[in-house]
Motif scaffolding. Structure first.
Motif, PDB file in Angstrom:
ATOM      1  N   HIS A   1       1.652   8.935   2.846  1.00 41.91           N
ATOM      2  CA  HIS A   1       2.868   8.273   3.305  1.00 41.91           C
ATOM      3  C   HIS A   1       2.525   6.942   3.959  1.00 41.91           C
ATOM      4  O   HIS A   1       1.491   6.803   4.613  1.00 41.91           O
ATOM      5  N   LEU A   2       3.443   5.974   3.810  1.00 42.19           N
ATOM      6  CA  LEU A   2       3.315   4.713   4.539  1.00 42.19           C
ATOM      7  C   LEU A   2       4.149   4.840   5.809  1.00 42.19           C
ATOM      8  O   LEU A   2       5.352   5.108   5.731  1.00 42.19           O
TER       9      LEU A   2
ATOM     10  N   ALA B   1      -6.688   5.996   9.159  1.00 44.29           N
ATOM     11  CA  ALA B   1      -5.227   6.029   9.062  1.00 44.29           C
ATOM     12  C   ALA B   1      -4.597   4.641   9.149  1.00 44.29           C
ATOM     13  O   ALA B   1      -3.554   4.392   8.551  1.00 44.29           O
ATOM     14  N   MET B   2      -5.222   3.742   9.884  1.00 46.22           N
ATOM     15  CA  MET B   2      -4.590   2.465  10.230  1.00 46.22           C
ATOM     16  C   MET B   2      -4.870   1.386   9.185  1.00 46.22           C
ATOM     17  O   MET B   2      -6.010   1.163   8.795  1.00 46.22           O
ATOM     18  N   ASN B   3      -3.802   0.699   8.762  1.00 48.22           N
ATOM     19  CA  ASN B   3      -3.953  -0.448   7.858  1.00 48.22           C
ATOM     20  C   ASN B   3      -3.906  -1.766   8.614  1.00 48.22           C
ATOM     21  O   ASN B   3      -4.699  -2.662   8.382  1.00 48.22           O
ATOM     22  N   LEU B   4      -2.911  -1.869   9.508  1.00 50.24           N
ATOM     23  CA  LEU B   4      -2.655  -3.151  10.166  1.00 50.24           C
ATOM     24  C   LEU B   4      -2.017  -2.908  11.529  1.00 50.24           C
ATOM     25  O   LEU B   4      -1.135  -2.052  11.663  1.00 50.24           O
TER      26      LEU B   4
ATOM     27  N   ARG C   1       0.840  -1.197   0.000  1.00 53.99           N
ATOM     28  CA  ARG C   1       0.000   0.000   0.000  1.00 53.99           C
ATOM     29  C   ARG C   1       0.877   1.251   0.000  1.00 53.99           C
ATOM     30  O   ARG C   1       1.924   1.285   0.647  1.00 53.99           O
ATOM     31  N   PRO C   2       0.438   2.312  -0.708  1.00 49.75           N
ATOM     32  CA  PRO C   2       1.244   3.542  -0.783  1.00 49.75           C
ATOM     33  C   PRO C   2       1.130   4.432   0.443  1.00 49.75           C
ATOM     34  O   PRO C   2       1.946   5.334   0.637  1.00 49.75           O
ATOM     35  N   ASN C   3       0.111   4.203   1.250  1.00 50.33           N
ATOM     36  CA  ASN C   3      -0.086   5.055   2.427  1.00 50.33           C
ATOM     37  C   ASN C   3      -0.812   4.281   3.524  1.00 50.33           C
ATOM     38  O   ASN C   3      -1.260   3.163   3.329  1.00 50.33           O
TER      39      ASN C   3
ATOM     40  N   GLN D   1      10.936  16.695   3.520  1.00 50.97           N
ATOM     41  CA  GLN D   1      11.864  16.017   2.624  1.00 50.97           C
ATOM     42  C   GLN D   1      11.169  15.051   1.668  1.00 50.97           C
ATOM     43  O   GLN D   1      11.818  14.293   0.955  1.00 50.97           O
ATOM     44  N   ASP D   2       9.853  15.075   1.655  1.00 47.69           N
ATOM     45  CA  ASP D   2       9.044  14.295   0.728  1.00 47.69           C
ATOM     46  C   ASP D   2       9.387  12.799   0.742  1.00 47.69           C
ATOM     47  O   ASP D   2       9.695  12.207  -0.292  1.00 47.69           O
ATOM     48  N   PRO D   3       9.310  12.140   1.921  1.00 48.06           N
ATOM     49  CA  PRO D   3       9.586  10.699   1.959  1.00 48.06           C
ATOM     50  C   PRO D   3       8.374   9.895   1.481  1.00 48.06           C
ATOM     51  O   PRO D   3       7.237  10.374   1.524  1.00 48.06           O
ATOM     52  N   ASP D   4       8.630   8.703   1.008  1.00 51.86           N
ATOM     53  CA  ASP D   4       7.527   7.785   0.681  1.00 51.86           C
ATOM     54  C   ASP D   4       7.142   6.961   1.900  1.00 51.86           C
ATOM     55  O   ASP D   4       5.962   6.673   2.115  1.00 51.86           O
ATOM     56  N   ILE D   5       8.166   6.579   2.682  1.00 52.80           N
ATOM     57  CA  ILE D   5       7.952   5.693   3.835  1.00 52.80           C
ATOM     58  C   ILE D   5       8.670   6.276   5.039  1.00 52.80           C
ATOM     59  O   ILE D   5       9.811   6.742   4.939  1.00 52.80           O
ATOM     60  N   ILE D   6       8.012   6.247   6.193  1.00 51.09           N
ATOM     61  CA  ILE D   6       8.572   6.800   7.429  1.00 51.09           C
ATOM     62  C   ILE D   6       8.507   5.738   8.513  1.00 51.09           C
ATOM     63  O   ILE D   6       7.473   5.077   8.694  1.00 51.09           O
ATOM     64  N   LEU D   7       9.600   5.564   9.233  1.00 47.26           N
ATOM     65  CA  LEU D   7       9.580   4.714  10.428  1.00 47.26           C
ATOM     66  C   LEU D   7       9.820   5.590  11.653  1.00 47.26           C
ATOM     67  O   LEU D   7      10.810   6.332  11.704  1.00 47.26           O
ATOM     68  N   ILE D   8       8.913   5.523  12.615  1.00 46.62           N
ATOM     69  CA  ILE D   8       9.043   6.245  13.882  1.00 46.62           C
ATOM     70  C   ILE D   8       9.306   5.200  14.958  1.00 46.62           C
ATOM     71  O   ILE D   8       8.488   4.294  15.161  1.00 46.62           O
ATOM     72  N   GLY D   9      10.452   5.304  15.622  1.00 41.55           N
ATOM     73  CA  GLY D   9      10.845   4.276  16.591  1.00 41.55           C
ATOM     74  C   GLY D   9       9.759   3.930  17.587  1.00 41.55           C
ATOM     75  O   GLY D   9       9.500   2.761  17.866  1.00 41.55           O
ATOM     76  N   GLU D  10       9.089   4.931  18.116  1.00 42.91           N
ATOM     77  CA  GLU D  10       8.019   4.683  19.093  1.00 42.91           C
ATOM     78  C   GLU D  10       7.128   5.919  19.183  1.00 42.91           C
ATOM     79  O   GLU D  10       7.615   7.048  19.175  1.00 42.91           O
ATOM     80  N   ILE D  11       5.826   5.695  19.257  1.00 43.61           N
ATOM     81  CA  ILE D  11       4.877   6.791  19.486  1.00 43.61           C
ATOM     82  C   ILE D  11       4.670   6.913  20.990  1.00 43.61           C
ATOM     83  O   ILE D  11       4.148   6.000  21.631  1.00 43.61           O
TER      84      ILE D  11
END
Length: 557
Positions: free
Chosen positions: A389-390, A420-423, A292-294, A362-372
């Motif tokens: 964004h994914l 917002a949530m996929n999985l 999925r793209p987002n 910075q126009d990313p496609d995918i973002i990883l956030i260590g912890e919310i």
């Protein structure tokens, strides 16, 4: 009596000498070191020839990357200044300390080891690869590690080599954490293996431990003379073709400083998606969601449950030259090739919130956030997932549906969570049976009937043929698993796919119970059920699954 008086006088003179060096340091506004309590790195001494070092009343006792620990009687002395400038001309950065003459004498005494020394632990701990591989292959049992430490000749070998033994023993036994814990008389060394702490030895000499503490502090760039405050650092251990990271946490305790070193071996994140432990049906869901793209994929579980390993495997699976992936982590645990990783730095005001705002520009496609962890981070993460964004991240929750009230507690509106949530994934790590010694266990008619009923009641998406002819195994113990019957760990999972029906319930403010009921109707397999399936596959035991997930309710036990 005369000898005792002489020893006392010598001790008093030495103490007076150290106080004098301390006063010089305070007056010069430079830090002071007492080398009686520190190891000397013989490789570092070679940066300045013995003759020049003695004529200039100085020595280099430690290297860390381009930084060197430079000790001297008087750093302002002309000859000493010449040696400082020589080092700077080599693009080295001297960290200058004032020491006593006795300390310098101790440092100079180590020049005698230069002719026979190998490359030892240095700055980033570039270890003699052949030596560490030999040690690692030898130290594959905890009792052997203990014997090697006890046999170490402390007086005639560089102190850093005892740290090599401890680290090599950790690598040889697949250790995730090394614990050094001082008691009233001795020091205890423990390794965490497959999630469990196990004693290596309980009687390490406290004098040796003082050298170890100082050595580790120097390598981790921590303050040597601070022993009453917690400190955190990091050490890179160069192993030739790969680097192993050590995250160091030091804290004061009643009998000395406690040290915990997290061992971050890059081979731990080399797992592919199938190797993570997903069943075929769950793996298909994951692959669909990764295309999925987002949207957002959220991973839940306690510390040490393998969340980072799973998310890194996701990133590696979808990484390509036409996607821009950025992470913000605290801290960066493993370095991923081709991915832009950033680390939280409160001193530079680079927090999760500020970092995310910067990322979005910075126009990313995918973002990883260590912890919310807070409202602002969760809101920006949700907005990012809604605007093309994914997003991958983690929260602490006991089960997949528990992530939803956790986000609501942080201030996220329930009307935003669903779209917002996929999985949402929940996971734990369970110990695997040792393949070399596991034995078939007898299965009585009652248990067999329960297991057959359990398999027949699984959701339609689970291929029941894979579990039709099963055997149950028990832990035994052998040399290859150190006698415990288990070797390595595998994840058990629970996947909550946010479909239209669950999204609708979320929009109306539905709770965990309602969401769980809908997810079960849609075919969700909970973690305990996944654990039971891994028992049937011969990977683990009832005892291990029950230890991690609680009483086996799915079997009526």
């Amino acid at each position: 009596m005369l000898n005792k008086s002489g020893d006392t006088l010598s001790k008093l003179n030495r103490e007076a000498e150290e106080r004098d060096a301390q006063r010089k340091a305070d007056k010069s506004k430079l830090p002071y070191l007492n080398l009686a309590l520190l190891p000397i790195e013989t490789g570092a001494l070679s940066l300045v020839p013995e003759k020049e070092a003695m004529e200039s009343n100085m020595a280099v006792i430690e290297t860390k990357g381009d930084e060197v620990v430079f000790v001297a009687l008087d750093p302002s002395d002309a000859k000493t200044q010449i040696e400082i400038k020589k080092l700077e001309a080599k693009n080295l950065k001297p960290k200058i300390f004032i020491v006593s003459q006795s300390s310098l004498n101790k440092a100079w005494d180590y020049y005698k080891y230069l002719t026979k020394s190998t490359v030892s632990l240095t700055g980033r701990i570039d270890i003699d690869k052949d030596r560490i591989i030999a040690l690692k292959g030898k130290l594959i049992k905890l009792d052997v590690v203990k014997k090697e430490i006890l046999a170490f000749d402390f007086r005639n070998n560089p102190t850093g080599q005892i740290l090599e033994i401890i680290l090599a023993g950790a690598l040889g036994n697949r250790v995730s954490d090394i614990h050094l814990e001082p008691d009233e008389k001795f020091v205890r060394i423990r390794y965490r293996i497959d999630g469990d702490l196990r004693d290596v030895m309980t009687d390490l000499d406290k004098k040796i431990y003082q050298y170890l503490v100082s050595r580790i502090k120097l390598l981790a760039n921590l303050k040597i003379n601070v022993g009453d405050k917690a400190q955190d650092g990091r050490i890179t251990m160069g192993m030739g073709d790969k680097d192993i990271e050590l995250r160091v946490a030091i804290a004061p305790s009643e009998f000395g400083e406690v040290i915990v070193m997290r061992v971050l071996d890059p081979s731990a994140i080399s797992l592919t998606l199938p190797q993570l432990g997903f069943r075929e049906d769950d793996l298909e869901i994951v692959k669909v969601e990764l295309k999925r793209p987002n949207g957002m994929i959220l991973n839940t579980g306690p510390t040490g449950s393998g969340k980072t390993t799973t998310l890194y495997a996701f990133l590696k699976y979808i990484n390509s030259s036409d996607t821009k992936i950025i992470t913000i982590e605290d801290p960066i645990e493993y370095h991923l090739e081709g991915i832009e990783q950033t680390q939280v730095d409160p001193d530079a005001d680079y927090t999760f919130v500020n970092g995310l705002r910067s990322m979005m520009r910075q126009d990313p496609d995918i973002i990883l956030i260590g912890e919310i962890r807070d409202k602002e981070t969760s809101e920006i993460a949700i907005q990012a997932s809604l605007t093309g964004h994914l997003v991958f991240s983690t929260v602490h929750a006991n089960k997949a549906s528990g992530a939803i009230p956790r986000l609501e507690d942080l201030g996220v509106k329930n009307t935003s969570i669903g779209p917002a949530m996929n999985l949402i994934i929940a996971q734990r790590l369970i110990k695997k049976l040792c393949p070399d010694c596991k034995q078939k266990a007898e299965v009585d008619a009652k248990l067999k009937a329960k297991l057959e009923k359990f398999i027949s009641g699984l959701p339609a998406r689970v291929n029941k043929e894979n579990y039709k002819d099963f055997n149950i195994f028990k832990a035994v113990g052998c040399d290859k698993c150190s006698g415990i019957g288990y070797k390595g760990r595998v994840a058990i999972y629970e996947l909550l796919k946010i479909d239209k029906e669950i999204e609708s319930v979320l929009m109306k403010g539905g709770g965990e119970i309602e969401i769980d009921e809908l997810a079960r109707k849609a075919g969700m397999v909970i973690m305990q059920e996944d654990g039971i399936l891994k028992i049937i596959q011969g990977l683990t035991t009832f005892e291990e699954v029950e230890k991690i997930t609680g009483p086996l309710e799915e079997l009526g036990q």
